[in-house]
Scaffold this motif. Structure first.
Motif, PDB file in Angstrom:
ATOM      1  N   ASN A 276       0.898  -1.308  -0.036  1.00 25.91           N
ATOM      2  CA  ASN A 276      -0.044   0.128   0.258  1.00 25.91           C
ATOM      3  C   ASN A 276       0.896   1.211   0.177  1.00 25.91           C
ATOM      4  OD1 ASN A 276      -2.959   1.019  -0.011  1.00 25.91           O
ATOM      5  ND2 ASN A 276      -2.403   1.444   2.275  1.00 25.91           N
ATOM      6  N   ARG A 277       2.023   1.416   0.694  1.00 24.54           N
ATOM      7  CA  ARG A 277       3.066   2.312   0.543  1.00 24.54           C
ATOM      8  C   ARG A 277       3.615   2.352  -0.567  1.00 24.54           C
ATOM      9  NH1 ARG A 277       3.609   0.476   6.093  1.00 24.54           N
ATOM     10  NH2 ARG A 277       5.486  -0.740   5.354  1.00 24.54           N
ATOM     11  N   ALA A 278       3.992   1.241  -1.198  1.00 16.47           N
ATOM     12  CA  ALA A 278       4.757   1.282  -2.408  1.00 16.47           C
ATOM     13  C   ALA A 278       3.807   1.920  -3.645  1.00 16.47           C
ATOM     14  CB  ALA A 278       5.360   0.100  -2.795  1.00 16.47           C
ATOM     15  N   VAL A 279       2.674   1.549  -3.430  1.00 13.42           N
ATOM     16  CA  VAL A 279       1.681   2.213  -4.818  1.00 13.42           C
ATOM     17  C   VAL A 279       1.127   3.648  -4.531  1.00 13.42           C
ATOM     18  CG1 VAL A 279      -0.488   1.427  -5.936  1.00 13.42           C
ATOM     19  CG2 VAL A 279       1.258  -0.363  -5.213  1.00 13.42           C
ATOM     20  N   ARG A 280       1.536   4.594  -4.957  1.00 14.48           N
ATOM     21  CA  ARG A 280       1.416   5.790  -4.318  1.00 14.48           C
ATOM     22  C   ARG A 280       0.442   6.734  -4.952  1.00 14.48           C
ATOM     23  NH1 ARG A 280       7.870   7.189  -3.829  1.00 14.48           N
ATOM     24  NH2 ARG A 280       8.550   5.869  -2.041  1.00 14.48           N
ATOM     25  N   ARG A 281       0.078   6.754  -6.408  1.00 15.84           N
ATOM     26  CA  ARG A 281      -0.683   7.490  -7.117  1.00 15.84           C
ATOM     27  C   ARG A 281      -2.215   7.142  -6.546  1.00 15.84           C
ATOM     28  NH1 ARG A 281      -0.030   6.976 -13.524  1.00 15.84           N
ATOM     29  NH2 ARG A 281      -0.941   4.819 -12.726  1.00 15.84           N
ATOM     30  N   ALA A 282      -2.842   8.172  -6.536  1.00 13.26           N
ATOM     31  CA  ALA A 282      -4.338   8.141  -6.406  1.00 13.26           C
ATOM     32  C   ALA A 282      -5.188   7.245  -7.134  1.00 13.26           C
ATOM     33  CB  ALA A 282      -4.982   9.465  -6.258  1.00 13.26           C
ATOM     34  N   ALA A 283      -4.792   7.110  -8.620  1.00  9.28           N
ATOM     35  CA  ALA A 283      -5.640   6.071  -9.388  1.00  9.28           C
ATOM     36  C   ALA A 283      -5.206   4.719  -9.131  1.00  9.28           C
ATOM     37  CB  ALA A 283      -5.588   6.608 -10.813  1.00  9.28           C
ATOM     38  N   ASP A 284      -4.119   4.537  -8.674  1.00 11.54           N
ATOM     39  CA  ASP A 284      -3.460   3.188  -8.578  1.00 11.54           C
ATOM     40  C   ASP A 284      -4.210   2.288  -7.491  1.00 11.54           C
ATOM     41  OD1 ASP A 284      -1.648   3.900 -10.365  1.00 11.54           O
ATOM     42  OD2 ASP A 284       0.016   4.236  -9.054  1.00 11.54           O
ATOM     43  N   LEU A 285      -4.328   1.170  -7.527  1.00 18.53           N
ATOM     44  CA  LEU A 285      -4.994   0.195  -6.783  1.00 18.53           C
ATOM     45  C   LEU A 285      -4.122  -0.994  -6.496  1.00 18.53           C
ATOM     46  CD1 LEU A 285      -7.718  -1.021  -5.392  1.00 18.53           C
ATOM     47  CD2 LEU A 285      -8.038  -2.065  -7.489  1.00 18.53           C
ATOM     48  N   ALA A 286      -3.927  -1.262  -4.908  1.00 20.30           N
ATOM     49  CA  ALA A 286      -3.374  -2.470  -4.389  1.00 20.30           C
ATOM     50  C   ALA A 286      -4.251  -3.421  -3.798  1.00 20.30           C
ATOM     51  CB  ALA A 286      -2.369  -2.155  -3.445  1.00 20.30           C
ATOM     52  N   VAL A 287      -4.249  -4.674  -4.142  1.00 18.96           N
ATOM     53  CA  VAL A 287      -5.345  -5.703  -3.559  1.00 18.96           C
ATOM     54  C   VAL A 287      -4.632  -6.977  -2.949  1.00 18.96           C
ATOM     55  CG1 VAL A 287      -7.250  -4.797  -5.317  1.00 18.96           C
ATOM     56  CG2 VAL A 287      -5.802  -6.802  -5.911  1.00 18.96           C
ATOM     57  N   ARG A 288      -5.323  -7.548  -2.086  1.00 22.51           N
ATOM     58  CA  ARG A 288      -4.999  -8.913  -1.897  1.00 22.51           C
ATOM     59  C   ARG A 288      -5.738  -9.907  -2.801  1.00 22.51           C
ATOM     60  NH1 ARG A 288      -6.254 -12.486   3.697  1.00 22.51           N
ATOM     61  NH2 ARG A 288      -4.851 -14.363   3.156  1.00 22.51           N
ATOM     62  N   TYR A 289      -4.906 -10.560  -3.781  1.00 30.26           N
ATOM     63  CA  TYR A 289      -5.751 -11.307  -4.963  1.00 30.26           C
ATOM     64  C   TYR A 289      -6.270 -12.721  -4.423  1.00 30.26           C
ATOM     65  CZ  TYR A 289      -6.236 -13.130  -9.611  1.00 30.26           C
ATOM     66  OH  TYR A 289      -6.581 -13.596 -10.578  1.00 30.26           O
TER      67      TYR A 289
ATOM     68  N   ALA B   1       5.866   1.267 -14.567  1.00 23.52           N
ATOM     69  CA  ALA B   1       5.437  -0.001 -13.765  1.00 23.52           C
ATOM     70  C   ALA B   1       6.508  -0.954 -13.030  1.00 23.52           C
ATOM     71  CB  ALA B   1       4.432  -0.971 -14.520  1.00 23.52           C
ATOM     72  N   MET B   2       7.398  -1.168 -13.988  1.00 25.52           N
ATOM     73  CA  MET B   2       8.654  -2.134 -13.568  1.00 25.52           C
ATOM     74  C   MET B   2       9.361  -1.285 -12.350  1.00 25.52           C
ATOM     75  SD  MET B   2       8.933  -4.743 -15.262  1.00 25.52           S
ATOM     76  CE  MET B   2      10.820  -5.356 -14.993  1.00 25.52           C
ATOM     77  N   ALA B   3       9.513   0.139 -12.308  1.00 23.03           N
ATOM     78  CA  ALA B   3      10.125   0.710 -11.176  1.00 23.03           C
ATOM     79  C   ALA B   3       9.115   0.509 -10.023  1.00 23.03           C
ATOM     80  CB  ALA B   3      10.150   2.467 -11.612  1.00 23.03           C
ATOM     81  N   VAL B   4       7.837   0.456  -9.929  1.00 26.28           N
ATOM     82  CA  VAL B   4       6.830   0.205  -8.933  1.00 26.28           C
ATOM     83  C   VAL B   4       7.151  -1.284  -8.240  1.00 26.28           C
ATOM     84  CG1 VAL B   4       4.762  -0.047  -8.261  1.00 26.28           C
ATOM     85  CG2 VAL B   4       5.231   1.627  -9.532  1.00 26.28           C
ATOM     86  N   ALA B   5       7.249  -2.166  -9.325  1.00 26.85           N
ATOM     87  CA  ALA B   5       7.385  -3.661  -8.799  1.00 26.85           C
ATOM     88  C   ALA B   5       8.653  -3.597  -8.216  1.00 26.85           C
ATOM     89  CB  ALA B   5       7.567  -4.394 -10.269  1.00 26.85           C
ATOM     90  N   HIS B   6       9.907  -3.229  -8.574  1.00 25.25           N
ATOM     91  CA  HIS B   6      11.106  -3.149  -8.072  1.00 25.25           C
ATOM     92  C   HIS B   6      11.323  -2.556  -6.567  1.00 25.25           C
ATOM     93  CE1 HIS B   6      13.995  -5.104 -10.864  1.00 25.25           C
ATOM     94  NE2 HIS B   6      13.143  -4.472 -11.905  1.00 25.25           N
ATOM     95  N   ASN B   7      10.348  -1.713  -6.518  1.00 21.24           N
ATOM     96  CA  ASN B   7      10.118  -0.757  -5.305  1.00 21.24           C
ATOM     97  C   ASN B   7       9.581  -1.788  -4.208  1.00 21.24           C
ATOM     98  OD1 ASN B   7      10.353   1.203  -3.287  1.00 21.24           O
ATOM     99  ND2 ASN B   7       8.274   1.997  -3.834  1.00 21.24           N
ATOM    100  N   ILE B   8       8.488  -2.466  -4.634  1.00 20.71           N
ATOM    101  CA  ILE B   8       7.847  -3.321  -3.953  1.00 20.71           C
ATOM    102  C   ILE B   8       8.530  -4.407  -3.409  1.00 20.71           C
ATOM    103  CG2 ILE B   8       5.974  -5.264  -4.135  1.00 20.71           C
ATOM    104  CD1 ILE B   8       4.338  -3.379  -5.785  1.00 20.71           C
ATOM    105  N   ARG B   9       9.420  -5.031  -4.470  1.00 13.11           N
ATOM    106  CA  ARG B   9      10.208  -6.367  -3.922  1.00 13.11           C
ATOM    107  C   ARG B   9      11.359  -5.658  -2.897  1.00 13.11           C
ATOM    108  NH1 ARG B   9      15.035  -8.320  -7.547  1.00 13.11           N
ATOM    109  NH2 ARG B   9      15.889  -6.338  -6.893  1.00 13.11           N
ATOM    110  N   ASP B  10      11.949  -4.560  -3.254  1.00 16.56           N
ATOM    111  CA  ASP B  10      12.892  -3.940  -2.277  1.00 16.56           C
ATOM    112  C   ASP B  10      12.412  -3.742  -0.753  1.00 16.56           C
ATOM    113  OD1 ASP B  10      14.784  -4.184  -4.414  1.00 16.56           O
ATOM    114  OD2 ASP B  10      14.731  -2.095  -4.840  1.00 16.56           O
TER     115      ASP B  10
END
Length: 312
Positions: free
Chosen positions: A200-213, A230-239
């Motif tokens: 939730n902290r890594a996905v920052r833009r108001a229009a973005d959505l994070a879910v438990r799938y 999108a790849m930058a967000v994904a790497h940020n999540i992993r890190d």
């Protein structure tokens, strides 16, 4: 302080818009349109909480506007109140049959208009709150699978109008079954909650959505995000998940909890199937796991490839 509701007033006569605005502007944000075509454009941009719609307009009348609103997945839930000088029952029945929620006649009664607008907005807010509960995961507070599917459907339809990019991320906690078996289900729930908060902290833009799938799997929807973003967000999540440092002695990827991440980006086109993005991102997640886990794998998909995934 609660957010003021937005009301869209649609009337081809500016004097009528001014009268309704004067009645409602103290308690609500007002936007307006003077034609049916303009009403659709403003509605798509402003996403109002309620629409006051005149029936008798040149070119595209209120009935047709209402029909278009109810046919649009993004706008269908917005309450519509018809405003018209017509007083016959047949006109009222036709409007309600098209999906309008109420009907007021002109010349308007300010007290009646205020009361009806207030009541319908309150009912919409209650419906929205109940709907939000059905699409929220209780453990993480993120959206759930139903929220993901609803948002994807809305965003694919919206972004297809401008052929904009849509990126979807799917991630999985590596060797989570082993984690549960080793540390217990309570620790597993805490781990999922911590990863969810990190996501939730890594996905920052108001229009973005994070879910438990589902289970230990999560997903993100990134409207209008190109592949690099999108790849930058994904790497940020992993890190960020790595940085939590949650011990995982049974993992073959690292001595702490890690995630594998798949990313799919494609241009939205009319009629695109929302499940294609999920399948595309899931295929990239599979490659990330096959590469040893604790990895990010993603690519851009062509429209033809999405259609092939849809048919698969």
């Amino acid at each position: 302080m609660s957010k003021r509701a937005v009301i869209l007033i649609v009337d081809d006569k500016v004097s009528n818009i001014e009268i309704l605005s004067a009645v409602l502007e103290e308690d609500h944000e007002i936007c307006f349109a003077t034609s049916g075509e303009e009403a659709m454009t403003v509605a798509q941009t402003a996403m109002p909480d309620l629409i006051l719609l005149d029936v008798l307009m040149p070119d595209v009348d209120g009935y047709e506007v209402c029909r278009r609103l109810k046919a649009d997945p993004l706008l269908a839930d917005i309450p519509v109140i018809f405003t018209t000088a017509l007083g016959d029952q047949e006109a009222e029945v036709r409007g309600l049959g098209l999906g309008a929620i109420d009907y007021v006649t002109k010349p308007i009664s300010p007290v009646i208009v205020q009361a009806r607008v207030r009541n319908h907005i309150e009912m919409k807010q209650m419906r929205d709150q109940l709907a939000e509960l059905t699409v929220t995961d209780a453990l993480t507070g993120l959206g759930n699978r139903r929220r993901l599917e609803r948002t994807l459907s809305q965003e694919v339809a919206r972004l297809a109008r401008t052929a904009a990019d849509l990126s979807v991320i799917i991630l999985d906690i590596d060797f989570f079954k082993r984690f549960n078996d080793s540390y217990g289900h309570s620790a597993g729930d805490r781990c999922i909650a911590m990863v969810g908060a990190t996501l939730n902290r890594a996905v920052r833009r108001a229009a973005d959505l994070a879910v438990r799938y589902g289970g230990e799997e999560f997903a993100c929807v990134l409207p209008e995000a190109g592949h690099e973003e999108a790849m930058a967000v994904a790497h940020n999540i992993r890190d960020r998940v790595q940085a939590l440092g949650i011990p995982h002695s049974q993992s073959d990827a690292a001595p702490y909890v890690t995630v594998s991440v798949g990313v799919a980006t494609a241009i939205c086109t009319p009629g695109a199937d929302l499940s294609s993005w999920i399948r595309a991102a899931d295929a990239q997640l599979y490659l990330a796991k096959a590469a040893g886990r604790n990895n990010v794998v993603g690519r851009v998909f062509e429209d033809r490839e999405l259609k092939e995934l849809q048919a698969a």
